[in-house]
Design an enzyme around this catalytic site. Structure first.
Site, short mmCIF file in Angstrom:
data_model
loop_
_atom_site.label_atom_id
_atom_site.label_comp_id
_atom_site.label_asym_id
_atom_site.label_seq_id
_atom_site.Cartn_x
_atom_site.Cartn_y
_atom_site.Cartn_z
N GLY A 1 0.82 -1.21 0.00
CA GLY A 1 0.00 0.00 0.00
C GLY A 1 0.85 1.25 0.00
CD GLN B 1 0.64 -3.59 11.74
OE1 GLN B 1 1.15 -3.76 12.85
NE2 GLN B 1 0.85 -2.48 11.02
CG HIS C 1 1.61 3.47 14.05
ND1 HIS C 1 2.01 4.49 14.90
CD2 HIS C 1 0.31 3.22 14.36
CE1 HIS C 1 1.00 4.83 15.68
NE2 HIS C 1 -0.04 4.08 15.37
N GLY D 1 3.39 7.67 1.77
CA GLY D 1 4.24 6.86 0.92
C GLY D 1 4.62 7.51 -0.39
CG ASP E 1 -2.16 0.75 13.02
OD1 ASP E 1 -0.99 0.40 12.80
OD2 ASP E 1 -2.51 1.93 13.17
CD GLN F 1 4.86 5.22 4.83
OE1 GLN F 1 6.03 4.93 4.64
NE2 GLN F 1 4.44 6.47 4.90
CD GLU G 1 -3.02 9.21 13.65
OE1 GLU G 1 -2.22 8.73 12.85
OE2 GLU G 1 -3.74 8.52 14.40
#
Length: 352
Positions: A30, A90, A112, A138, A87, A32, A198
């Site tokens: 994706g 994962q 991250h 990215g 996230d 990154q 964020e």
């Protein structure tokens, strides 16, 4: 406020030999993932891609010259593995395809710190665990590399000590980050500051502030178009100035009237109550409350998440903004580029 400035690592500090003759796997292709993979390949390293069997990115990665394997096979073959998946995806990827194929001496890299810091992923002893986190999307990591520049990045070591740090620094060098500067942090610090930024400022805070300003002007009888220009459109001008020169530098560039309104009225918007709300948000991050809530939301089918996003899309500022942006050729062009990148990273990746 008395903390020492962080050391900035440059190209001379990175030992390229630590990744020489090693196989590097990027799990995910994706935003990154594609940038790290391409930059490392162009830096002379052997890079393979790990993807699930029906991934739409398989053909894209192959066309760019990568060997693509199922995630489990990529982990078996690689010495250093970067997990570049979202996230919340994962943990499942780790348990199913990564953990069974990890052996002592391999290195896991994250972009991250959330999965490690929150305990969603718990790597075994004997495996290096580090983070390399560019402070930019990215496509910027890739475009800056192609221009012989780089995006500043953070590195952190969770397990593995000095040897693991050398790997993290070499990886950061391979993606071009040492051209700009690399700073060392911890998984805890990166995770908690990233989430707070964020939620309280960059996304949550700014979005809510824009909508509130728009609503205030429209409620008072001003045209929605004027409210959009003043509370949303011109934000980029100010943010660009801050990004370039800091808050004081921005104030140097605006009118005296704007400056006076800034320093006298800003504190009336961001009050002690606002700061207390920020402190509460930070505490929820520090205690793990936010992560537990987010994991539960994700596992529960994202019902509230999708509901809130739809409500945001239905806000009047979106319709007004869409119409006004159609009058701006540069905005339409930028949107077309973003949609093209989402459909196929190749369009952005190969653009030099």
């Amino acid at each position: 406020m008395n903390s020492k400035p962080a050391k900035v690592y440059r190209e001379k500090d990175a030992d390229k030999k630590v990744l020489k003759n090693k196989t590097l796997a990027v799990i995910g292709f994706g935003s990154q993932g594609h940038a790290h993979a391409l930059n490392l390949k162009d830096s002379g390293y052997k890079v393979i891609i790990g993807l699930y069997p029906k991934s739409k990115s398989i053909e894209v990665a192959k066309k760019m010259g990568f060997k693509v394997l199922p995630t489990a096979e990529a982990v078996k073959e690689a010495d250093v593995i970067m997990i570049a998946a979202p996230d919340m995806k994962q943990p499942d990827i780790y348990e199913k395809d990564i953990a069974p194929n990890l052996t002592k001496g391999k290195t896991l890299i994250f972009t991250h710190g959330l999965a490690i810091h929150s305990g969603l992923i718990k790597p075994p002893a004997g495996v290096n665990v580090v983070m390399v986190a560019p402070k930019g999307p990215g496509h910027t990591v890739r475009s800056q590399y192609l221009e012989n520049r780089g995006v500043p990045s953070l590195i952190a070591v969770h397990a593995g000590g000095p040897a693991a740090k050398k790997i993290a620094l070499a990886w950061a060098d391979g993606i071009g980050a040492t051209r700009a500067g690399v700073l060392e942090t911890t998984f805890k610090e990166e995770t908690e500051t990233d989430l707070f930024g964020e939620q309280a400022v960059l996304c949550g805070g700014v979005s809510a502030l824009i909508q509130a300003g728009f609503e205030t002007l429209v409620k008072a009888g001003y045209k929605p178009e004027m409210a959009y220009f003043e509370c949303c459109h011109e934000l980029k001008l100010i943010v660009d100035l801050i990004n370039q020169s800091g808050i004081s530098g921005m104030r140097f560039s605006i009118s005296e009237t704007a400056k006076y309104g800034d320093v006298t009225r800003g504190p009336r918007v961001i009050t002690s109550a606002t700061k207390k709300a920020m402190e509460k948000i930070l505490k929820e991050i520090q205690t793990g409350k936010f992560t537990k809530e987010w994991v539960a939301e994700y596992k529960g089918g994202l019902k509230n998440y999708n509901k809130l996003l739809k409500e945001g899309e239905a806000h009047p500022i979106e319709k007004v903004g869409q119409r006004l942006r159609s009058l701006m050729p540069w905005a339409a062009k930028a949107n077309a580029n973003i949609k093209g990148a989402q459909a196929s990273f190749a369009a952005v990746i190969n653009k030099k």
